[in-house]
Design an enzyme around this catalytic site. Structure first.
Site, PDB file in Angstrom:
ATOM      1  N   HIS A  62       0.908  -1.201  -0.082  1.00 20.72           N
ATOM      2  CA  HIS A  62      -0.036   0.025   0.058  1.00 20.72           C
ATOM      3  C   HIS A  62       0.958   1.210  -0.001  1.00 20.72           C
ATOM      4  O   HIS A  62       1.930   1.369   0.661  1.00 20.72           O
ATOM      5  CB  HIS A  62      -0.769   0.132   1.145  1.00 20.72           C
ATOM      6  CG  HIS A  62      -1.638  -1.296   1.337  1.00 20.72           C
ATOM      7  ND1 HIS A  62      -2.420  -1.583   2.559  1.00 20.72           N
ATOM      8  CD2 HIS A  62      -2.551  -2.019   0.479  1.00 20.72           C
ATOM      9  CE1 HIS A  62      -3.203  -2.525   2.361  1.00 20.72           C
ATOM     10  NE2 HIS A  62      -3.232  -2.706   0.762  1.00 20.72           N
ATOM     11  N   LYS A  72       4.417   6.503   7.318  1.00 17.71           N
ATOM     12  CA  LYS A  72       3.812   5.913   8.119  1.00 17.71           C
ATOM     13  C   LYS A  72       5.283   5.349   9.300  1.00 17.71           C
ATOM     14  O   LYS A  72       6.349   5.297   8.704  1.00 17.71           O
ATOM     15  CB  LYS A  72       3.625   4.451   7.442  1.00 17.71           C
ATOM     16  CG  LYS A  72       2.187   4.550   6.761  1.00 17.71           C
ATOM     17  CD  LYS A  72       1.792   3.408   6.019  1.00 17.71           C
ATOM     18  CE  LYS A  72       0.599   3.461   5.006  1.00 17.71           C
ATOM     19  NZ  LYS A  72       0.508   2.339   4.468  1.00 17.71           N
ATOM     20  N   TYR A 132       0.339   1.843  13.495  1.00 21.45           N
ATOM     21  CA  TYR A 132       0.709   2.861  12.664  1.00 21.45           C
ATOM     22  C   TYR A 132       0.447   4.407  13.102  1.00 21.45           C
ATOM     23  O   TYR A 132      -0.670   4.786  13.465  1.00 21.45           O
ATOM     24  CB  TYR A 132      -0.044   2.693  11.354  1.00 21.45           C
ATOM     25  CG  TYR A 132      -0.232   1.495  10.687  1.00 21.45           C
ATOM     26  CD1 TYR A 132      -0.091   0.917   9.468  1.00 21.45           C
ATOM     27  CD2 TYR A 132      -0.927   0.390  11.283  1.00 21.45           C
ATOM     28  CE1 TYR A 132      -0.239  -0.125   8.921  1.00 21.45           C
ATOM     29  CE2 TYR A 132      -1.459  -0.615  10.561  1.00 21.45           C
ATOM     30  CZ  TYR A 132      -0.953  -0.978   9.766  1.00 21.45           C
ATOM     31  OH  TYR A 132      -1.461  -1.801   8.792  1.00 21.45           O
ATOM     32  N   ASP A 169      -6.383  -6.416  -2.361  1.00 19.74           N
ATOM     33  CA  ASP A 169      -4.744  -6.797  -2.776  1.00 19.74           C
ATOM     34  C   ASP A 169      -4.728  -7.687  -3.644  1.00 19.74           C
ATOM     35  O   ASP A 169      -3.605  -7.754  -4.564  1.00 19.74           O
ATOM     36  CB  ASP A 169      -3.927  -7.074  -1.542  1.00 19.74           C
ATOM     37  CG  ASP A 169      -4.202  -5.956  -0.537  1.00 19.74           C
ATOM     38  OD1 ASP A 169      -4.077  -4.828  -0.744  1.00 19.74           O
ATOM     39  OD2 ASP A 169      -3.729  -6.132   0.640  1.00 19.74           O
TER      40      ASP A 169
END
Length: 203
Positions: A62, A72, A132, A169
């Site tokens: 991603h 991130k 995250y 995905d």
């Protein structure tokens, strides 16, 4: 807090100190001062995410459109996972390359992925928790995905596990397909974004 840049430019591994006593232990996975020392800018915090995955689950690859992109700062607060950063920045000297870091609670490392770098991981234990810190909020129209099983990438997924992917995905393009469709960020746009972040700290 110790830190080191990995083989993908801008991807940094942080290793905080662990304070243990008879009660257990205490650790600070993120420290702004150490982050600034490592990157030259602050981490803007817009969103905090928390995922729970069973063994064999892959999440990723991603990334988000740049600008602004989404940086991130990730760590594992329960279980164990193999975290992977993939350079999807067209024009980068490391384009198409990846690095991996084992994240678990034994050695509480964290990894920073700057804007434009793809992120994926596989859970190595049931009920693995990934936490995250994100520099921007979730914007569906700007979210991009590259197939985590793209053979050209050759990501280091364990061969002894039944891998589980989301429908999104599993339907993602390969890196080459994403590049052909102009879905990838450029090295130039990312460098401009990083320069803006470094300039902001001087103000």
């Amino acid at each position: 807090m110790q830190f080191r840049e990995l083989a993908i430019p801008g991807v940094i591994e942080f290793t905080p100190r662990v304070f243990a006593d008879a009660r257990g232990q205490f650790v600070a996975p993120f420290e702004q001062s150490s982050f600034v020392d490592a990157t030259g800018h602050r981490l803007g915090l817009a969103q905090s995410n928390h995922s729970v995955s069973r063994r064999g689950v892959i999440r990723g690859v991603h990334f988000s459109d740049v600008p602004p992109g989404q940086a991130k700062y990730v760590h594992c607060s329960r279980g164990a996972l193999l975290d992977v950063a993939i350079d999807v920045r067209v024009g980068s000297p490391a384009f198409g390359q990846w690095v991996s870091v084992l994240l678990d609670t034994e050695v509480p490392r964290a990894v920073y992925l700057p804007e434009g770098v793809g992120h994926a991981f596989v859970a190595l234990a049931d009920d693995t928790v990934m936490s995250y810190l994100c520099s921007t909020g979730y914007t569906p129209a700007a979210e991009r995905t590259v197939h985590p099983l793209d053979p050209a990438l050759g990501l280091p997924w364990p061969a002894d596990q039944d891998l589980v992917l989301s429908d999104k995905d599993r339907a993602a393009p390969t890196l080459t397909e994403a590049a052909t469709a102009a879905l990838l960020p450029t090295w130039q746009a990312c460098q401009a974004r990083y320069a803006d972040l470094r300039a902001a700290i001087s103000h």
